[in-house]
Write a protein that holds these residues in place. Structure first.
Motif, PDB file in Angstrom:
ATOM      1  N   LYS A   1       0.833  -1.210   0.000  1.00 43.29           N
ATOM      2  CA  LYS A   1       0.000   0.000   0.000  1.00 43.29           C
ATOM      3  C   LYS A   1       0.866   1.258   0.000  1.00 43.29           C
ATOM      4  CE  LYS A   1      -4.340   1.644   1.918  1.00 43.29           C
ATOM      5  NZ  LYS A   1      -5.504   1.287   2.754  1.00 43.29           N
ATOM      6  N   LEU A   2       1.949   1.243   0.777  1.00 45.83           N
ATOM      7  CA  LEU A   2       2.848   2.394   0.824  1.00 45.83           C
ATOM      8  C   LEU A   2       3.488   2.640  -0.538  1.00 45.83           C
ATOM      9  CD1 LEU A   2       4.379   4.559   2.469  1.00 45.83           C
ATOM     10  CD2 LEU A   2       6.038   2.789   3.090  1.00 45.83           C
ATOM     11  N   ILE A   3       3.954   1.569  -1.167  1.00 46.67           N
ATOM     12  CA  ILE A   3       4.649   1.696  -2.442  1.00 46.67           C
ATOM     13  C   ILE A   3       3.702   2.079  -3.581  1.00 46.67           C
ATOM     14  CG2 ILE A   3       5.847   0.347  -4.233  1.00 46.67           C
ATOM     15  CD1 ILE A   3       7.612   1.267  -1.899  1.00 46.67           C
ATOM     16  N   ASN A   4       2.466   1.626  -3.529  1.00 42.81           N
ATOM     17  CA  ASN A   4       1.543   1.842  -4.646  1.00 42.81           C
ATOM     18  C   ASN A   4       0.606   3.029  -4.482  1.00 42.81           C
ATOM     19  OD1 ASN A   4       1.737  -0.584  -6.716  1.00 42.81           O
ATOM     20  ND2 ASN A   4       2.071  -1.422  -4.675  1.00 42.81           N
ATOM     21  N   GLU A   5       0.371   3.469  -3.252  1.00 44.52           N
ATOM     22  CA  GLU A   5      -0.618   4.526  -3.052  1.00 44.52           C
ATOM     23  C   GLU A   5      -0.040   5.829  -2.521  1.00 44.52           C
ATOM     24  OE1 GLU A   5      -4.441   3.514  -1.532  1.00 44.52           O
ATOM     25  OE2 GLU A   5      -4.162   1.366  -1.868  1.00 44.52           O
ATOM     26  N   ILE A   6       1.240   5.832  -2.137  1.00 48.19           N
ATOM     27  CA  ILE A   6       1.848   7.076  -1.663  1.00 48.19           C
ATOM     28  C   ILE A   6       3.128   7.403  -2.419  1.00 48.19           C
ATOM     29  CG2 ILE A   6       2.924   8.227   0.318  1.00 48.19           C
ATOM     30  CD1 ILE A   6       0.945   6.813   2.116  1.00 48.19           C
ATOM     31  N   VAL A   7       4.048   6.451  -2.497  1.00 46.18           N
ATOM     32  CA  VAL A   7       5.357   6.703  -3.106  1.00 46.18           C
ATOM     33  C   VAL A   7       5.280   7.211  -4.539  1.00 46.18           C
ATOM     34  CG1 VAL A   7       7.506   5.569  -3.862  1.00 46.18           C
ATOM     35  CG2 VAL A   7       6.620   5.168  -1.552  1.00 46.18           C
ATOM     36  N   PRO A   8       4.343   6.749  -5.390  1.00 42.24           N
ATOM     37  CA  PRO A   8       4.312   7.267  -6.766  1.00 42.24           C
ATOM     38  C   PRO A   8       4.117   8.772  -6.866  1.00 42.24           C
ATOM     39  CG  PRO A   8       3.002   5.264  -6.607  1.00 42.24           C
ATOM     40  CD  PRO A   8       3.364   5.660  -5.189  1.00 42.24           C
ATOM     41  N   TYR A   9       3.584   9.403  -5.836  1.00 40.46           N
ATOM     42  CA  TYR A   9       3.259  10.828  -5.902  1.00 40.46           C
ATOM     43  C   TYR A   9       4.337  11.722  -5.299  1.00 40.46           C
ATOM     44  CZ  TYR A   9      -1.229   8.672  -6.823  1.00 40.46           C
ATOM     45  OH  TYR A   9      -2.236   7.896  -7.362  1.00 40.46           O
ATOM     46  N   VAL A  10       5.443  11.129  -4.808  1.00 43.00           N
ATOM     47  CA  VAL A  10       6.467  11.927  -4.141  1.00 43.00           C
ATOM     48  C   VAL A  10       7.720  12.029  -4.997  1.00 43.00           C
ATOM     49  CG1 VAL A  10       5.554  11.142  -1.925  1.00 43.00           C
ATOM     50  CG2 VAL A  10       7.609  10.064  -2.853  1.00 43.00           C
ATOM     51  N   ASP A  11       8.521  13.072  -4.712  1.00 47.55           N
ATOM     52  CA  ASP A  11       9.784  13.289  -5.412  1.00 47.55           C
ATOM     53  C   ASP A  11      10.987  12.877  -4.576  1.00 47.55           C
ATOM     54  OD1 ASP A  11       8.683  14.504  -7.786  1.00 47.55           O
ATOM     55  OD2 ASP A  11       8.243  16.264  -6.561  1.00 47.55           O
ATOM     56  N   TYR A  12      10.896  13.100  -3.259  1.00 45.92           N
ATOM     57  CA  TYR A  12      12.018  12.800  -2.359  1.00 45.92           C
ATOM     58  C   TYR A  12      11.482  12.160  -1.080  1.00 45.92           C
ATOM     59  CZ  TYR A  12      14.287  16.260  -5.380  1.00 45.92           C
ATOM     60  OH  TYR A  12      14.751  16.959  -6.466  1.00 45.92           O
ATOM     61  N   ILE A  13      12.285  11.268  -0.509  1.00 46.50           N
ATOM     62  CA  ILE A  13      11.893  10.566   0.717  1.00 46.50           C
ATOM     63  C   ILE A  13      13.029  10.639   1.727  1.00 46.50           C
ATOM     64  CG2 ILE A  13      11.108   8.368   1.706  1.00 46.50           C
ATOM     65  CD1 ILE A  13      10.375   7.610  -1.285  1.00 46.50           C
ATOM     66  N   ILE A  14      12.686  10.947   2.968  1.00 41.98           N
ATOM     67  CA  ILE A  14      13.630  10.883   4.081  1.00 41.98           C
ATOM     68  C   ILE A  14      13.033   9.937   5.111  1.00 41.98           C
ATOM     69  CG2 ILE A  14      14.893  12.113   5.880  1.00 41.98           C
ATOM     70  CD1 ILE A  14      13.540  13.973   2.836  1.00 41.98           C
ATOM     71  N   ASP A  15      13.707   8.818   5.334  1.00 42.57           N
ATOM     72  CA  ASP A  15      13.213   7.759   6.214  1.00 42.57           C
ATOM     73  C   ASP A  15      14.085   7.706   7.466  1.00 42.57           C
ATOM     74  OD1 ASP A  15      11.622   5.584   6.976  1.00 42.57           O
ATOM     75  OD2 ASP A  15      12.995   4.141   6.062  1.00 42.57           O
ATOM     76  N   PHE A  16      13.465   7.866   8.626  1.00 42.42           N
ATOM     77  CA  PHE A  16      14.207   7.968   9.887  1.00 42.42           C
ATOM     78  C   PHE A  16      14.209   6.640  10.642  1.00 42.42           C
ATOM     79  CE2 PHE A  16      12.915  12.325   8.948  1.00 42.42           C
ATOM     80  CZ  PHE A  16      14.108  13.010   9.134  1.00 42.42           C
ATOM     81  N   HIS A  17      15.414   6.198  11.025  1.00 43.13           N
ATOM     82  CA  HIS A  17      15.611   4.954  11.772  1.00 43.13           C
ATOM     83  C   HIS A  17      16.502   5.205  12.984  1.00 43.13           C
ATOM     84  CE1 HIS A  17      14.103   1.880   8.803  1.00 43.13           C
ATOM     85  NE2 HIS A  17      14.198   2.945   8.016  1.00 43.13           N
ATOM     86  N   THR A  18      16.644   4.164  13.829  1.00 40.48           N
ATOM     87  CA  THR A  18      17.603   4.203  14.932  1.00 40.48           C
ATOM     88  C   THR A  18      18.432   2.929  14.902  1.00 40.48           C
ATOM     89  OG1 THR A  18      16.348   3.016  16.631  1.00 40.48           O
ATOM     90  CG2 THR A  18      15.808   5.325  16.319  1.00 40.48           C
ATOM     91  N   GLY A  19      19.426   2.856  15.789  1.00 43.10           N
ATOM     92  CA  GLY A  19      20.197   1.633  15.935  1.00 43.10           C
ATOM     93  C   GLY A  19      19.361   0.557  16.604  1.00 43.10           C
ATOM     94  N   GLY A  20      19.892  -0.652  16.615  1.00 48.34           N
ATOM     95  CA  GLY A  20      19.192  -1.767  17.230  1.00 48.34           C
ATOM     96  C   GLY A  20      19.205  -1.695  18.736  1.00 48.34           C
ATOM     97  N   SER A  21      18.678  -2.704  19.363  1.00 48.49           N
ATOM     98  CA  SER A  21      18.565  -2.739  20.813  1.00 48.49           C
ATOM     99  C   SER A  21      19.941  -2.636  21.480  1.00 48.49           C
ATOM    100  CB  SER A  21      17.882  -4.041  21.244  1.00 48.49           C
ATOM    101  OG  SER A  21      17.777  -4.100  22.640  1.00 48.49           O
ATOM    102  N   GLY A  22      20.118  -1.589  22.273  1.00 45.97           N
ATOM    103  CA  GLY A  22      21.355  -1.420  23.022  1.00 45.97           C
ATOM    104  C   GLY A  22      22.513  -0.858  22.232  1.00 45.97           C
ATOM    105  N   ARG A  23      22.344  -0.671  20.915  1.00 49.21           N
ATOM    106  CA  ARG A  23      23.432  -0.167  20.080  1.00 49.21           C
ATOM    107  C   ARG A  23      23.115   1.238  19.605  1.00 49.21           C
ATOM    108  NH1 ARG A  23      24.472  -5.549  16.367  1.00 49.21           N
ATOM    109  NH2 ARG A  23      25.075  -6.948  18.073  1.00 49.21           N
TER     110      ARG A  23
END
Length: 324
Positions: free
Chosen positions: A129-151
């Protein structure tokens, strides 16, 4: 890239006109109690045309620092663009976020099932759903993550090598570090790469933890990008980074030679020399006191903050080769 969009933007069956603000629901499935689960997608459009930028977080339900960064973008009004459109999805994996778990209830890692399937597992359906209903309409993406447990990860951008536009955008974002890393198969980043959608993947901090310095790095980087696109609201200014970004071509993990109690003795982001003492592994009985030393000179971009480690556990992520 073409930054001129049609007057009407239709996302998740909702029409958003220039100058409008809309909150739409990214719904896939109810809880097992039949209670609906709403995943808010917050869309802000300026009257003036421009790029469409997507900010995402919470692909892993335990990575709350990324959620906090997108939350601050919304709470501070940074998502209200001077031109173009800004889309924010603070929590993609709301099922994991509710349960404080990395994975979906079906045990799958959302970031390993892209591009997904309309009739696949729960995680796969969300990816589809994310790839087919939102991503086609955007030009740039910033995806925020963190390190794993304890790292704990130093704030860093991860991109592939030899991609000029991503390199340029990473310089604009100006995180302390840029780590060149391959796109993982079936990841969100790899799928967007194949679709020709430039994505910056931000890593910082650790799971189940909110760190102010990491949050600031994410928010300030987003401001610099929006300013670069001409989208930053006139109420705000994007300040240049005080330190030059370090681009890392190659890195390695320093692992534990013994099991025991672990304590790091250097702060994250430190520049060290080969042979420097980085921490100690001890035992509960006062017989073992092993010095963990740097295997090469470089920057420490991840520190294991777990008090107990086993032989072979990753303790420090250290840069090996820098881009010159």
């Amino acid at each position: 890239m073409n930054t001129t969009k049609p007057d009407i933007l239709t996302i998740l069956d909702t029409r958003i006109l220039p100058g409008e603000s809309k909150e739409v629901n990214f719904d896939v499935a109810n809880l097992h109690t039949s209670s609906p689960v709403n995943v808010p997608v917050i869309i802000e459009r300026a009257k003036k045309p421009g790029p469409v930028v997507l900010f995402t977080a919470g692909i892993h339900g335990d990575e709350v620092n990324g959620v906090e960064i997108v939350r601050q973008l919304i709470a501070k009004g940074l998502n209200k663009p001077k031109c173009g459109t800004i889309i924010c999805i603070p929590v993609i994996n709301v099922f994991g976020f509710i349960n404080l778990k990395r994975e979906f209830p079906d045990g799958r890692d959302l970031n390993r099932v892209f591009p997904g399937s309309v009739d696949g597992s729960l995680a796969s359906r969300v990816a589809h759903k994310l790839i087919n209903e939102i991503v086609p309409y955007v030009d740039y993406i910033i995806d925020f993550h963190t390190g794993g447990s304890g790292r704990f990860n130093a704030p860093q951008i991860r991109i592939v090598k030899e991609h000029k536009e991503l390199n340029d955008l990473a310089k604009v974002f100006a995180a302390p570090f840029v780590l060149y890393s391959k796109n993982l198969n079936k990841s969100f980043r790899n799928t967007c790469y194949k679709l020709g959608k430039p994505m910056l993947l931000f890593e910082g901090g650790k799971s189940f933890h909110i760190d102010e310095s990491v949050t600031n790095a994410g928010v300030n980087g987003a401001k610099r990008l929006l300013s670069h696109f001409g989208m930053l609201n006139i109420k705000y200014k994007a300040k240049p980074s005080k330190k030059e970004t370090v681009f890392i071509n190659e890195s390695r993990w320093i692992r534990a030679h013994f099991s025991g109690m672990f304590r790091a003795s250097i702060p994250i982001s430190s520049q060290v020399k080969k042979g420097d003492v980085l921490g100690h592994i001890t035992d509960p009985y006062g017989k073992l006191n092993h010095e963990v030393k740097a295997t090469n000179s470089g920057f420490i971009i991840n520190v294991n903050e777990a008090p107990i480690v086993y032989q072979g556990d990753a303790l420090f992520h250290i840069s090996k080769k820098l881009k010159r």
